[in-house]
Design an enzyme around this catalytic site. Structure first.
Site, PDB file in Angstrom:
ATOM      1  CD  GLU A 102     -14.063   1.813   1.236  1.00  0.00           C
ATOM      2  OE1 GLU A 102     -13.446   0.831   1.694  1.00  0.00           O
ATOM      3  OE2 GLU A 102     -14.830   1.735   0.253  1.00  0.00           O
ATOM      4  CG  ASP A 103      -9.863   0.506   1.064  1.00  0.00           C
ATOM      5  OD1 ASP A 103     -10.881   1.115   0.692  1.00  0.00           O
ATOM      6  OD2 ASP A 103      -9.351  -0.419   0.409  1.00  0.00           O
ATOM      7  CG  ASP A 106      -9.914   6.489  -6.943  1.00  0.00           C
ATOM      8  OD1 ASP A 106      -8.703   6.214  -6.922  1.00  0.00           O
ATOM      9  OD2 ASP A 106     -10.497   6.883  -7.952  1.00  0.00           O
ATOM     10  CG  PHE A 155      -3.152   1.958  -7.892  1.00  0.00           C
ATOM     11  CD1 PHE A 155      -4.533   1.896  -7.931  1.00  0.00           C
ATOM     12  CD2 PHE A 155      -2.445   0.858  -7.441  1.00  0.00           C
ATOM     13  CE1 PHE A 155      -5.204   0.748  -7.525  1.00  0.00           C
ATOM     14  CE2 PHE A 155      -3.106  -0.292  -7.031  1.00  0.00           C
ATOM     15  CZ  PHE A 155      -4.484  -0.349  -7.074  1.00  0.00           C
ATOM     16  CB  ILE A 156      -1.450   3.761  -2.580  1.00  0.00           C
ATOM     17  CG1 ILE A 156      -2.937   3.848  -2.161  1.00  0.00           C
ATOM     18  CG2 ILE A 156      -0.888   5.154  -2.863  1.00  0.00           C
ATOM     19  CD1 ILE A 156      -3.145   4.572  -0.840  1.00  0.00           C
ATOM     20  NE  ARG A 168      -7.113  -7.714  -0.431  1.00  0.00           N
ATOM     21  CZ  ARG A 168      -7.890  -6.796  -0.994  1.00  0.00           C
ATOM     22  NH1 ARG A 168      -7.869  -5.558  -0.525  1.00  0.00           N
ATOM     23  NH2 ARG A 168      -8.689  -7.095  -1.996  1.00  0.00           N
TER      24      ARG A 168
HETATM   25  P1  IMP Z   1     -14.143   4.737  -5.697  1.00  0.00           P
HETATM   26  O1  IMP Z   1     -15.501   4.199  -5.906  1.00  0.00           O
HETATM   27  O2  IMP Z   1     -13.527   5.227  -6.984  1.00  0.00           O
HETATM   28  O3  IMP Z   1     -14.060   5.788  -4.629  1.00  0.00           O
HETATM   29  O4  IMP Z   1     -13.219   3.532  -5.337  1.00  0.00           O
HETATM   30  C1  IMP Z   1     -13.190   3.024  -4.074  1.00  0.00           C
HETATM   31  C2  IMP Z   1     -12.539   1.677  -4.025  1.00  0.00           C
HETATM   32  O5  IMP Z   1     -11.567   1.498  -5.063  1.00  0.00           O
HETATM   33  C3  IMP Z   1     -11.772   1.538  -2.731  1.00  0.00           C
HETATM   34  O6  IMP Z   1     -12.584   1.026  -1.730  1.00  0.00           O
HETATM   35  C4  IMP Z   1     -10.648   0.617  -3.106  1.00  0.00           C
HETATM   36  O7  IMP Z   1     -11.055  -0.711  -2.944  1.00  0.00           O
HETATM   37  C5  IMP Z   1     -10.392   0.895  -4.572  1.00  0.00           C
HETATM   38  N1  IMP Z   1      -9.257   1.820  -4.780  1.00  0.00           N
HETATM   39  C6  IMP Z   1      -9.314   3.115  -5.162  1.00  0.00           C
HETATM   40  N2  IMP Z   1      -8.097   3.659  -5.264  1.00  0.00           N
HETATM   41  C7  IMP Z   1      -7.221   2.672  -4.919  1.00  0.00           C
HETATM   42  C8  IMP Z   1      -5.777   2.632  -4.797  1.00  0.00           C
HETATM   43  O8  IMP Z   1      -5.033   3.613  -5.016  1.00  0.00           O
HETATM   44  N3  IMP Z   1      -5.269   1.440  -4.397  1.00  0.00           N
HETATM   45  C9  IMP Z   1      -6.033   0.349  -4.135  1.00  0.00           C
HETATM   46  N4  IMP Z   1      -7.365   0.351  -4.224  1.00  0.00           N
HETATM   47  C10 IMP Z   1      -7.961   1.501  -4.618  1.00  0.00           C
HETATM   48 MG    MG Z   2     -12.465  -0.495  -0.413  1.00  0.00          MG
END
Ligand code: IMP
Ligand code: MG
Length: 178
Positions: A102-103, A106, A155-156, A168
């Site tokens: 995963e990237d 959050d 946010f990045i 991207r």
């Molecule tokens: P989560 O469910 O809140 O953990 O969000 C996960 C997904 O939100 C990641 O797989 C990203 O696609 C997106 N995401 C969360 N934070 C960022 C950020 O800082 N930049 C870009 N995408 C983000």
């Molecule tokens: Mg993602």
């Protein structure tokens, strides 16, 4: 300070290309050791992890399989926590060592959902590899077995991560300027 514009927001450089490469090499070395005899199934979460996965997995030169899934729940710059279906999961994962690539984690809601859903198919184990984790935003107890960077709550974009579909293809990681 040099800033760049992505859509309506200004971003400044946060992590250099060299630093990303270095951490990925270190992380890949650890994964290679752990997974060498497990014939892992890497599940890459599109779209954000495509560049990370390409760089990481080419350094893990062990027998393995790689598939790509999609589940998008993110619009703009806040996490909604709403989940969609997992698309592209066309492999039987029963008994397999599954490694989710995963990237960024959050709130962790996406990863929690994914792990819980995959667990229902009885894999031997599920491991998680994420390029970034935002520890200050985690809302779940999801574990990250391999992570390259812990970052603050900003946010990045770049290196696969987008802001509303753009950014991207940036080689470095940029963070939003408030
Ligand atoms: P989560 O469910 O809140 O953990 O969000 C996960 C997904 O939100 C990641 O797989 C990203 O696609 C997106 N995401 C969360 N934070 C960022 C950020 O800082 N930049 C870009 N995408 C983000
Ligand atoms: Mg993602």
């Amino acid at each position: 300070m040099k800033t760049i514009q992505v859509k309506d927001k200004e971003f400044k450089i946060y992590i250099s290309e060299e630093s990303i490469k270095k951490r990925i090499t270190e992380t890949a070395a650890a994964m290679r050791l752990d997974l060498a005899d497990k014939n892992p199934l890497f599940i890459v979460v599109l779209n954000g992890a495509f560049i990370f996965a390409a760089d990481l997995l080419r350094e893990i030169d062990i027998p393995c399989e790689i598939i790509f899934i999609r589940l998008s729940s993110y619009e703009g710059i806040t996490s909604t926590g709403k989940m969609k279906n997992i698309m592209g999961l066309d492999k039987n994962i029963e008994g397999r060592t599954v490694v989710i690539v995963e990237d960024i984690i959050d709130t962790g809601l996406t990863m929690k959902y994914l792990c819980d859903t995959l667990a229902k198919s009885n894999p031997a184990e599920i491991r998680v590899a994420s390029l970034f984790v935002k520890p200050g935003k985690l809302q779940t107890d999801v574990k990250t077995d391999y992570r390259c960077f812990d970052i603050d709550n900003d946010f990045i974009v770049g290196y696969g991560l987008d802001y509303d579909g753009e950014g991207r293809n940036l080689k470095e990681i940029y963070k939003v300027v408030d």
